[in-house]
Motif scaffolding. Structure first.
Motif, PDB file in Angstrom:
ATOM      1  N   MET A 119       0.839  -1.173   0.000  1.00 44.00           N
ATOM      2  CA  MET A 119       0.000   0.000   0.000  1.00 44.00           C
ATOM      3  C   MET A 119       0.892   1.247   0.000  1.00 44.00           C
ATOM      4  O   MET A 119       1.851   1.351   0.747  1.00 44.00           O
ATOM      5  N   VAL A 120       0.555   2.202  -0.840  1.00 46.58           N
ATOM      6  CA  VAL A 120       1.337   3.421  -0.987  1.00 46.58           C
ATOM      7  C   VAL A 120       0.604   4.564  -0.299  1.00 46.58           C
ATOM      8  O   VAL A 120      -0.586   4.757  -0.516  1.00 46.58           O
ATOM      9  N   HIS A 121       1.328   5.288   0.536  1.00 49.97           N
ATOM     10  CA  HIS A 121       0.746   6.431   1.219  1.00 49.97           C
ATOM     11  C   HIS A 121       0.864   7.652   0.315  1.00 49.97           C
ATOM     12  O   HIS A 121       1.944   7.961  -0.190  1.00 49.97           O
ATOM     13  N   PHE A 122      -0.236   8.353   0.103  1.00 50.10           N
ATOM     14  CA  PHE A 122      -0.255   9.529  -0.759  1.00 50.10           C
ATOM     15  C   PHE A 122       0.279  10.738  -0.004  1.00 50.10           C
ATOM     16  O   PHE A 122      -0.229  11.088   1.053  1.00 50.10           O
ATOM     17  N   LYS A 123       1.312  11.377  -0.534  1.00 46.23           N
ATOM     18  CA  LYS A 123       1.960  12.502   0.135  1.00 46.23           C
ATOM     19  C   LYS A 123       1.425  13.815  -0.411  1.00 46.23           C
ATOM     20  O   LYS A 123       1.302  14.000  -1.618  1.00 46.23           O
ATOM     21  N   ASN A 124       1.118  14.733   0.500  1.00 42.56           N
ATOM     22  CA  ASN A 124       0.601  16.049   0.138  1.00 42.56           C
ATOM     23  C   ASN A 124       1.522  17.139   0.652  1.00 42.56           C
ATOM     24  O   ASN A 124       2.330  16.927   1.551  1.00 42.56           O
ATOM     25  N   ARG A 125       1.352  18.320   0.095  1.00 41.07           N
ATOM     26  CA  ARG A 125       1.952  19.539   0.611  1.00 41.07           C
ATOM     27  C   ARG A 125       0.812  20.518   0.844  1.00 41.07           C
ATOM     28  O   ARG A 125      -0.132  20.583   0.064  1.00 41.07           O
ATOM     29  N   TYR A 126       0.926  21.247   1.930  1.00 42.66           N
ATOM     30  CA  TYR A 126      -0.077  22.255   2.274  1.00 42.66           C
ATOM     31  C   TYR A 126       0.608  23.613   2.237  1.00 42.66           C
ATOM     32  O   TYR A 126       1.671  23.798   2.834  1.00 42.66           O
ATOM     33  N   MET A 127       0.009  24.560   1.532  1.00 42.58           N
ATOM     34  CA  MET A 127       0.577  25.894   1.393  1.00 42.58           C
ATOM     35  C   MET A 127      -0.350  26.908   2.053  1.00 42.58           C
ATOM     36  O   MET A 127      -1.545  26.928   1.769  1.00 42.58           O
ATOM     37  N   VAL A 128       0.219  27.738   2.912  1.00 43.28           N
ATOM     38  CA  VAL A 128      -0.519  28.851   3.502  1.00 43.28           C
ATOM     39  C   VAL A 128      -0.214  30.069   2.644  1.00 43.28           C
ATOM     40  O   VAL A 128       0.942  30.482   2.525  1.00 43.28           O
ATOM     41  N   MET A 129      -1.258  30.630   2.030  1.00 45.15           N
ATOM     42  CA  MET A 129      -1.099  31.769   1.129  1.00 45.15           C
ATOM     43  C   MET A 129      -1.844  32.969   1.685  1.00 45.15           C
ATOM     44  O   MET A 129      -2.919  32.833   2.254  1.00 45.15           O
ATOM     45  N   GLU A 130      -1.252  34.133   1.488  1.00 44.29           N
ATOM     46  CA  GLU A 130      -1.881  35.395   1.853  1.00 44.29           C
ATOM     47  C   GLU A 130      -2.258  36.096   0.552  1.00 44.29           C
ATOM     48  O   GLU A 130      -1.470  36.146  -0.388  1.00 44.29           O
TER      49      GLU A 130
END
Length: 142
Positions: A1-12
């Motif tokens: 099973m492959v874990h899906f990797k995300n990135r979270y961006m805080v934008m102003e």
């Protein structure tokens, strides 16, 4: 099973209402998602748009402090970041985006967004001491 990797961006989001129409834009998840999708398609084409749409999601938008959190896959986060910096308007109102934080977890991004929201709200309270209503205080605190 492959874990899906995300990135979270805080934008102003900086809105220049003085140069646009008299009716300012209200930030919503729909508006932000639409301009990001349009920018990806314009700058990278339909193939890259289709590749990044699987994970692209605007998780949080605060129309008072103009902050948003955007989730995107780890492989596509630089492409989406580039497309976001090329956004020049929402509707006919000129805007610009500023990246505040990039993280691999939503918790760390939420923490950074809350710190920035608190700092902005303190500046807002100092600037408009007489204009703050209890409804505005409740909306920001919630």
């Amino acid at each position: 099973m492959v874990h899906f990797k995300n990135r979270y961006m805080v934008m102003e989001v900086f809105i220049d209402a003085g140069r646009g129409e008299s009716d300012p834009v209200i930030l919503t998840q729909f508006n932000v998602t639409k301009v990001i999708r349009d920018s990806i398609q314009l700058n990278f084409g339909e193939c890259d748009l289709a590749a990044s749409l699987g994970s692209l999601q605007v998780k949080y938008v605060n129309p008072v402090t103009k902050l948003c959190i955007i989730r995107v896959s780890r492989e596509d986060h630089q492409k989406v970041w580039t497309a976001i910096t090329m956004v020049r308007s929402i509707g006919k109102i000129p805007v610009s985006f500023n990246l505040l934080d990039v993280s691999g977890s939503i918790r760390a991004c939420r923490r950074a967004a809350l710190e920035c929201d608190k700092a902005k709200f303190e500046q807002y309270k100092l600037a408009a001491v007489d204009c703050i209503t209890p409804e505005i205080i409740l909306s920001v605190q919630s």
